[in-house]
Design a protein around this motif. Structure first.
Motif, PDB file in Angstrom:
ATOM      1  N   SER A  85      12.065  -9.484  -8.474  1.00 16.58           N
ATOM      2  CA  SER A  85      11.329 -10.080  -7.309  1.00 16.58           C
ATOM      3  C   SER A  85      11.409  -9.216  -6.202  1.00 16.58           C
ATOM      4  N   GLN A  86      12.434  -8.723  -5.828  1.00 22.96           N
ATOM      5  CA  GLN A  86      12.750  -8.175  -4.740  1.00 22.96           C
ATOM      6  C   GLN A  86      11.811  -6.711  -4.776  1.00 22.96           C
ATOM      7  N   LEU A  87      11.842  -6.038  -5.961  1.00 20.00           N
ATOM      8  CA  LEU A  87      11.142  -4.817  -6.052  1.00 20.00           C
ATOM      9  C   LEU A  87       9.767  -5.246  -5.537  1.00 20.00           C
ATOM     10  N   SER A  88       9.225  -6.353  -6.385  1.00 18.53           N
ATOM     11  CA  SER A  88       7.889  -6.465  -6.172  1.00 18.53           C
ATOM     12  C   SER A  88       7.438  -6.684  -4.709  1.00 18.53           C
ATOM     13  N   ILE A  89       8.164  -7.515  -3.878  1.00 15.41           N
ATOM     14  CA  ILE A  89       7.920  -7.601  -2.614  1.00 15.41           C
ATOM     15  C   ILE A  89       8.031  -6.197  -1.631  1.00 15.41           C
ATOM     16  N   MET A  90       9.041  -5.574  -2.070  1.00 17.13           N
ATOM     17  CA  MET A  90       8.863  -3.960  -1.603  1.00 17.13           C
ATOM     18  C   MET A  90       7.591  -3.245  -2.037  1.00 17.13           C
ATOM     19  N   ASP A  91       7.222  -3.284  -3.258  1.00 20.93           N
ATOM     20  CA  ASP A  91       6.040  -2.647  -3.752  1.00 20.93           C
ATOM     21  C   ASP A  91       4.899  -3.008  -2.719  1.00 20.93           C
ATOM     22  N   MET A  92       4.906  -4.214  -2.521  1.00 24.94           N
ATOM     23  CA  MET A  92       3.577  -4.777  -1.782  1.00 24.94           C
ATOM     24  C   MET A  92       3.681  -4.403  -0.555  1.00 24.94           C
ATOM     25  N   ILE A  93       4.687  -4.320   0.166  1.00 22.78           N
ATOM     26  CA  ILE A  93       5.122  -3.859   1.657  1.00 22.78           C
ATOM     27  C   ILE A  93       4.707  -2.425   1.471  1.00 22.78           C
ATOM     28  N   MET A  94       5.005  -1.710   0.497  1.00 26.71           N
ATOM     29  CA  MET A  94       4.820  -0.142   0.678  1.00 26.71           C
ATOM     30  C   MET A  94       3.223   0.102   0.468  1.00 26.71           C
ATOM     31  N   MET A  95       2.360  -0.819  -0.501  1.00 24.11           N
ATOM     32  CA  MET A  95       1.078  -0.501  -0.740  1.00 24.11           C
ATOM     33  C   MET A  95       0.353  -0.981   0.593  1.00 24.11           C
ATOM     34  N   SER A  96       0.785  -2.156   1.265  1.00 30.47           N
ATOM     35  CA  SER A  96      -0.069  -2.498   2.323  1.00 30.47           C
ATOM     36  C   SER A  96       0.298  -1.565   3.553  1.00 30.47           C
ATOM     37  N   THR A  97       1.439  -0.913   3.417  1.00 34.38           N
ATOM     38  CA  THR A  97       1.676   0.154   4.696  1.00 34.38           C
ATOM     39  C   THR A  97       0.761   1.402   4.510  1.00 34.38           C
ATOM     40  N   VAL A  98       0.713   2.010   3.234  1.00 38.62           N
ATOM     41  CA  VAL A  98       0.216   3.165   2.996  1.00 38.62           C
ATOM     42  C   VAL A  98      -1.456   3.242   2.507  1.00 38.62           C
ATOM     43  N   VAL A  99      -1.767   2.266   1.662  1.00 41.00           N
ATOM     44  CA  VAL A  99      -3.074   2.442   0.864  1.00 41.00           C
ATOM     45  C   VAL A  99      -4.048   2.219   1.585  1.00 41.00           C
ATOM     46  N   PRO A 100      -4.260   1.117   2.730  1.00 40.81           N
ATOM     47  CA  PRO A 100      -5.270   0.759   3.472  1.00 40.81           C
ATOM     48  C   PRO A 100      -5.877   1.954   4.480  1.00 40.81           C
ATOM     49  N   LYS A 101      -4.621   2.395   5.257  1.00 42.66           N
ATOM     50  CA  LYS A 101      -4.827   3.477   6.236  1.00 42.66           C
ATOM     51  C   LYS A 101      -5.533   4.528   5.410  1.00 42.66           C
ATOM     52  N   MET A 102      -4.799   5.145   4.197  1.00 44.99           N
ATOM     53  CA  MET A 102      -5.347   6.079   3.504  1.00 44.99           C
ATOM     54  C   MET A 102      -6.719   5.967   3.134  1.00 44.99           C
ATOM     55  N   ALA A 103      -7.070   4.694   2.531  1.00 40.67           N
ATOM     56  CA  ALA A 103      -8.423   4.669   2.061  1.00 40.67           C
ATOM     57  C   ALA A 103      -9.528   4.695   3.233  1.00 40.67           C
ATOM     58  N   VAL A 104      -9.079   4.120   4.283  1.00 37.01           N
ATOM     59  CA  VAL A 104      -9.957   4.290   5.462  1.00 37.01           C
ATOM     60  C   VAL A 104     -10.417   5.629   5.828  1.00 37.01           C
TER      61      VAL A 104
END
Length: 215
Positions: free
Chosen positions: A26-45
């Motif tokens: 579950s901790q890994l899932s939380i970290m994965d979500m933080i990482m994706m939310s940090t990198v992917v949105p700005k990259m996509a924009v």
């Protein structure tokens, strides 16, 4: 994101999954979500708009979150790999909180490999930052000594000495607690050194970094 959210909800709902392994997952899932939310949105924009720019604040935030999550993710992965220590006899932890060395004493198997892992982590997380800190303060103190103003010199030395005192308490306590071999540990010694980095430095930090700060 949806997969990780569903995974977390499933683990919360199913009592059979309330085990250490799934806790770490579950901790890994939380970290994965933080990482994706940090990198992917700005990259996509940037990719969709063609504007490949980022503000200073956003850049600093990305660096902080990416480094924090990347570093933190190493430890659940390591713990999951070594999460196979059976405990025998008394399950009473001889400490004022669940500290790793105190738990290792309860294990009835060879924990030397796990101790080596802890030692390696301490070198990376404690010794290297300590070297950087000491190097930085050495340069600061060298500059302070050459200051012409006696009043400014005294003020700078007072500030540096209090900071170094807290650094010494924190790093000294953690290094002494985690970089000792099991054969040389005692419950009383572990509890005594743990007080320095769990309680005392937390008491001093607000005094030094806020109450003594005019701003």
């Amino acid at each position: 994101l949806l997969g990780n959210i569903l995974f977390l909800l499933l683990m919360q709902a199913n009592r059979h999954l309330h085990t250490p392994m799934y806790f770490f997952l579950s901790q890994l899932s939380i970290m994965d979500m933080i990482m994706m939310s940090t990198v992917v949105p700005k990259m996509a924009v940037n990719l969709l708009s063609g504007r490949k720019s980022i503000s200073w604040d956003a850049c600093a935030t990305q660096i902080f979150l990416v480094v924090m999550v990347t570093g933190a993710e190493c430890f659940p992965l390591a713990v999951m790999a070594y999460d196979r220590f059976p405990y025998c006899g008394s399950l009473e932890v001889d400490h004022f909180f669940c500290e790793v060395p105190a738990l290792l004493r309860l294990s009835c198997t060879d924990t030397s490999l796990f101790e080596d892992l802890i030692y390696a982590c301490c070198v990376v997380m404690l010794l290297l930052p300590l070297v950087v800190t000491v190097t930085s303060y050495t340069r600061i103190l060298t500059a302070v000594i050459t200051m012409p103003s006696i009043e400014g010199k005294q003020k700078a030395l007072t500030t540096c000495s209090t900071h170094l005192a807290v650094v010494g308490l924190y790093h000294g306590g953690t290094l002494f607690s985690y970089m000792q071999r099991a054969s040389s540990r005692t419950p009383v010694g572990d509890q005594g050194t743990s007080i320095f980095y769990t309680i005392l430095t937390r008491m001093f930090n607000p005094l030094i970094y806020s109450l003594r700060n005019r701003e």
